[in-house]
Design a protein around this motif. Structure first.
Motif, short mmCIF file in Angstrom:
data_model
loop_
_atom_site.label_atom_id
_atom_site.label_comp_id
_atom_site.label_asym_id
_atom_site.label_seq_id
_atom_site.Cartn_x
_atom_site.Cartn_y
_atom_site.Cartn_z
N SER A 8 -29.74 25.54 61.80
CA SER A 8 -30.63 24.60 61.23
C SER A 8 -30.52 23.44 62.01
N THR A 9 -29.62 22.96 62.76
CA THR A 9 -29.21 21.81 63.42
C THR A 9 -28.93 22.01 65.03
N ALA A 10 -29.38 21.20 65.71
CA ALA A 10 -29.17 20.98 67.25
C ALA A 10 -29.19 22.46 68.07
N THR A 11 -30.72 22.93 67.86
CA THR A 11 -30.97 24.03 68.51
C THR A 11 -31.30 24.04 69.99
N GLY A 12 -31.69 22.91 70.39
CA GLY A 12 -31.81 22.56 71.82
C GLY A 12 -33.09 22.92 72.17
N GLU A 13 -34.02 23.69 71.66
CA GLU A 13 -35.30 24.01 71.88
C GLU A 13 -36.37 23.41 71.07
N ILE A 14 -37.57 23.29 71.68
CA ILE A 14 -38.77 22.64 71.07
C ILE A 14 -39.22 23.77 70.35
N ALA A 15 -39.31 23.18 68.94
CA ALA A 15 -39.94 24.22 67.94
C ALA A 15 -40.68 23.25 66.79
N TRP A 16 -41.53 23.96 66.11
CA TRP A 16 -42.45 23.19 64.99
C TRP A 16 -41.53 23.20 64.01
N TYR A 17 -41.44 22.01 63.13
CA TYR A 17 -40.78 21.95 61.83
C TYR A 17 -41.96 21.38 60.88
N VAL A 18 -41.59 21.82 59.82
CA VAL A 18 -42.34 20.86 58.45
C VAL A 18 -41.55 19.76 57.84
N ILE A 19 -42.27 18.83 57.49
CA ILE A 19 -41.52 17.62 56.86
C ILE A 19 -42.51 17.36 55.51
N HIS A 20 -41.69 17.07 54.47
CA HIS A 20 -42.45 16.82 53.44
C HIS A 20 -42.38 15.53 53.19
N VAL A 21 -43.52 14.77 52.97
CA VAL A 21 -44.00 13.36 52.91
C VAL A 21 -44.54 12.99 51.63
N PHE A 22 -44.71 11.46 51.48
CA PHE A 22 -45.53 11.16 50.09
C PHE A 22 -46.97 11.53 50.41
N THR A 23 -47.66 12.04 49.57
CA THR A 23 -49.02 12.50 49.74
C THR A 23 -49.66 11.45 49.77
N GLY A 24 -50.82 11.38 50.76
CA GLY A 24 -51.98 10.24 50.93
C GLY A 24 -51.29 9.37 52.11
N GLN A 25 -50.02 9.32 52.23
CA GLN A 25 -49.40 8.41 53.29
C GLN A 25 -49.35 9.09 54.74
N GLU A 26 -49.76 10.44 54.98
CA GLU A 26 -49.54 11.20 55.97
C GLU A 26 -49.86 10.37 57.51
N GLU A 27 -51.04 9.80 57.45
CA GLU A 27 -51.84 8.78 58.67
C GLU A 27 -50.69 7.88 58.70
N LYS A 28 -50.09 7.11 57.93
CA LYS A 28 -49.19 6.18 58.06
C LYS A 28 -47.85 6.40 58.69
N ILE A 29 -47.29 7.37 58.02
CA ILE A 29 -46.17 8.26 58.48
C ILE A 29 -46.37 8.59 60.07
#
Length: 190
Positions: A8-29
């Motif tokens: 789960s850490t330091a894979t060294g390869e580029i990959a897609w990950y999902v992050i959970h953020v405050f709803t409605g704040q996606e553009e700001k983040i």
């Protein structure tokens, strides 16, 4: 006993990950993350920050309004090389809750998952989805055309043609009429 490496850490390869953020704040983040990536020279480690969304045409009071709808409110996709610096940046970004994964540990999406999500985004480009504020059985008021000011009940909705079949009372008889979405309103008090 040998312990298995933590994938789960330091894979060294580029990959897609999902992050959970405050709803409605996606553009700001997203804006904040992109600025920090430039400032910290992490351009090669964090390559994309994506908020999957589509344009939706909404019919409100006989008027067409286009708005952007986020596919997954409260979530963002980040294409990155997971290492201590990128993980630290993501987790310390204001209004980011955590990574999506087992025990909130970053877990890369499978290629099939990414293709499905990105395919949905690409599919949404250039096409507009119509959001209709009425359903079968709803009471409506005709606001335009020869049946203006009649009230009726929605019996059929044809999204492709943007038409609705409404049952109205004409001379005491229930009669079906076909109308354009723009000719009706769900606000029957006007």
């Amino acid at each position: 006993m040998t312990s298995s490496p933590d994938t789960s850490t330091a894979t060294g390869e580029i990959a897609w990950y999902v992050i959970h953020v405050f709803t409605g704040q996606e553009e700001k983040i997203r804006s904040f993350l992109l600025e920090e990536v430039k400032r910290l020279h992490l351009d090669e480690s964090i390559t994309q920050v994506l908020i999957p969304k589509e344009d939706v045409i909404e019919m409100r009071d006989g008027k067409k309004k286009t708005k952007t709808r986020v596919f997954f409110p409260g979530y963002m996709l980040v294409e990155m090389k997971l290492d201590k610096a990128t993980e630290h940046l993501i987790l310390n970004t204001p209004q980011v809750i955590n990574f999506v994964g087992p025990k909130n540990r970053p877990q890369a999406l499978r290629k099939s998952e990414v293709d499905r999500i990105l395919g949905r985004v690409d599919q949404g480009k250039g096409t507009q989805v119509i959001e209709v504020p009425f359903e079968l059985g709803d009471s409506i008021k005709v606001i335009d055309g020869p049946f203006k000011d009649f009230t009726g009940v929605v019996r059929d909705i044809n999204l492709e043609k943007r038409k609705v079949k409404v049952m109205v009372s004409i001379f005491g008889r229930s009669t079906p009429i076909e109308l354009d979405f723009l000719q009706i309103s769900t606000d029957i008090s006007t």
